[in-house]
Every structure is written in C-alpha cells, then in structure tokens.
Design a protein around this motif. Structure first.
Motif, mmCIF file in Angstrom:
data_model
loop_
_atom_site.group_PDB
_atom_site.id
_atom_site.type_symbol
_atom_site.label_atom_id
_atom_site.label_comp_id
_atom_site.label_asym_id
_atom_site.label_seq_id
_atom_site.Cartn_x
_atom_site.Cartn_y
_atom_site.Cartn_z
ATOM 1 N N UNK A 17 52.500 -27.493 -7.064
ATOM 2 C CA UNK A 17 53.135 -26.818 -8.367
ATOM 3 C C UNK A 17 53.453 -27.242 -10.427
ATOM 4 N N UNK A 18 54.042 -28.511 -9.579
ATOM 5 C CA UNK A 18 54.687 -29.266 -10.172
ATOM 6 C C UNK A 18 53.508 -29.920 -11.674
ATOM 7 N N UNK A 26 64.286 -21.054 -9.817
ATOM 8 C CA UNK A 26 64.564 -21.507 -8.333
ATOM 9 C C UNK A 26 64.907 -23.568 -8.120
ATOM 10 N N UNK A 27 64.413 -23.656 -8.220
ATOM 11 C CA UNK A 27 64.787 -25.338 -8.242
ATOM 12 C C UNK A 27 66.516 -25.964 -8.721
ATOM 13 N N UNK A 28 67.077 -24.605 -9.708
ATOM 14 C CA UNK A 28 68.584 -25.098 -9.886
ATOM 15 C C UNK A 28 68.846 -23.878 -8.582
ATOM 16 N N UNK A 62 62.151 -34.762 -6.147
ATOM 17 C CA UNK A 62 61.017 -36.269 -7.164
ATOM 18 C C UNK A 62 59.492 -35.291 -8.190
ATOM 19 N N UNK A 63 60.100 -34.285 -7.220
ATOM 20 C CA UNK A 63 58.472 -33.756 -8.545
ATOM 21 C C UNK A 63 59.103 -32.707 -9.474
ATOM 22 N N UNK A 64 60.056 -32.210 -8.729
ATOM 23 C CA UNK A 64 61.209 -30.896 -9.248
ATOM 24 C C UNK A 64 61.438 -31.628 -10.678
ATOM 25 N N UNK A 68 60.909 -30.444 -14.640
ATOM 26 C CA UNK A 68 62.263 -30.606 -15.573
ATOM 27 C C UNK A 68 62.515 -30.923 -16.909
ATOM 28 N N UNK A 69 62.505 -31.967 -17.120
ATOM 29 C CA UNK A 69 62.506 -32.973 -17.494
ATOM 30 C C UNK A 69 61.976 -32.932 -18.460
#
Length: 147
Positions: A17-18, A26-28, A62-64, A68-69
């Motif tokens: 997905x990443x 959703x991550x937030x 570690x993936x999200x 995002x960055x």
C-alpha cells in the motif's frame, strides 16, 4: 514478498500500500487513537500490554510515517515549483504592462503630432501656391540637413 519482517503478510500488504499511496487521513486517525506509548524494561513495547489500535499503530508506523513524509516533501517541492512559476508569470505580466503603457504614451505623442500637422496643413491651405512651395522646400531642406 518478504521485506525483512519475518514474512508477516499483514506487514507485507502494508508495504505494498505504501508503494502506491497511503490514506493520510486514516493514518492520522490511527495515530490519534493511540493515547500513549507502552514500553517494557528493554526500551520496546510489549504486545501484551498494547491495545489493538496501539499494536496496529506500531506495526504500521515504520511504513506510514516515511510514506507521509515523502508525500509532504513532494508536495512542498511542487508548491515551490508553482510559486516560482507564478512569480515568473507575474514578472512577465508586469513587463507586458510596462510595454503597453510605454506604447500608449508613444501613441499619445504621435496623436498630438498628427493634430499639430493637421492644423499646420489647414493653415497652409490658405496660403497662395508659391508660398506653400517655398515653405515646403525649406522644410524638406531642413529635414535632409538633420539626417
């Protein structure tokens, strides 16, 4: 697709997905659902002491977060590019406006000159032909001398 996570299929699906695009909303929501970090004596977290949301958070972080960055960096780069483009376009508009103003002033000067010449021609039309010829000869001689 083992990425060094011990063949964890959930982690591998997160990684795929990443590689496309994560849902940052959703991550937030996941990040805000974790009220605190649980540490053991070794400095890590213990899965038994974590809520389901916290466990999911620590597995996906570690993936999200790198994803995002990377997206934030890309977005900032695009904003900078668009700002530079906008600045270039603003400068082009200012240059065109200045040229138009200069051309307008030049046209105004030419209109005044045409008006002056019309008045002169109208006045000259009242003179006898010999005087007009003499004045035109003198004006032509001055114009040739000025070149």
């Amino acid at each position: 697709m083992d990425k060094g996570y011990g063949g964890n299929p959930a982690r591998d699906s997160i990684e795929s997905v990443a590689e496309t695009q994560r849902d940052l909303h959703a991550d937030l929501a996941l990040c805000t659902a974790v009220p605190e970090v649980y540490y053991d004596e070794g400095g890590g977290y213990t899965a038994s002491s974590l809520s389901d949301a916290a466990t999911q958070f620590f597995e996906e972080a570690p993936v999200a977060w790198p994803h995002a960055i990377e997206r934030a960096i890309s977005a900032e780069s695009e904003v900078n590019r668009l700002q530079m483009l906008l600045s270039d376009q603003e400068q082009a508009i200012i240059t065109l406006r200045d040229r138009a103003l200069s051309a307008g002033a030049h046209c105004f000067g030419l209109r005044q000159e045409v008006t002056y010449l019309r008045v002169g021609i109208a006045a000259a039309m009242t003179y006898p032909p010999g005087i007009i010829r003499a004045k035109l000869s003198r004006v032509l001689a001055e114009a040739i001398a000025d070149e």
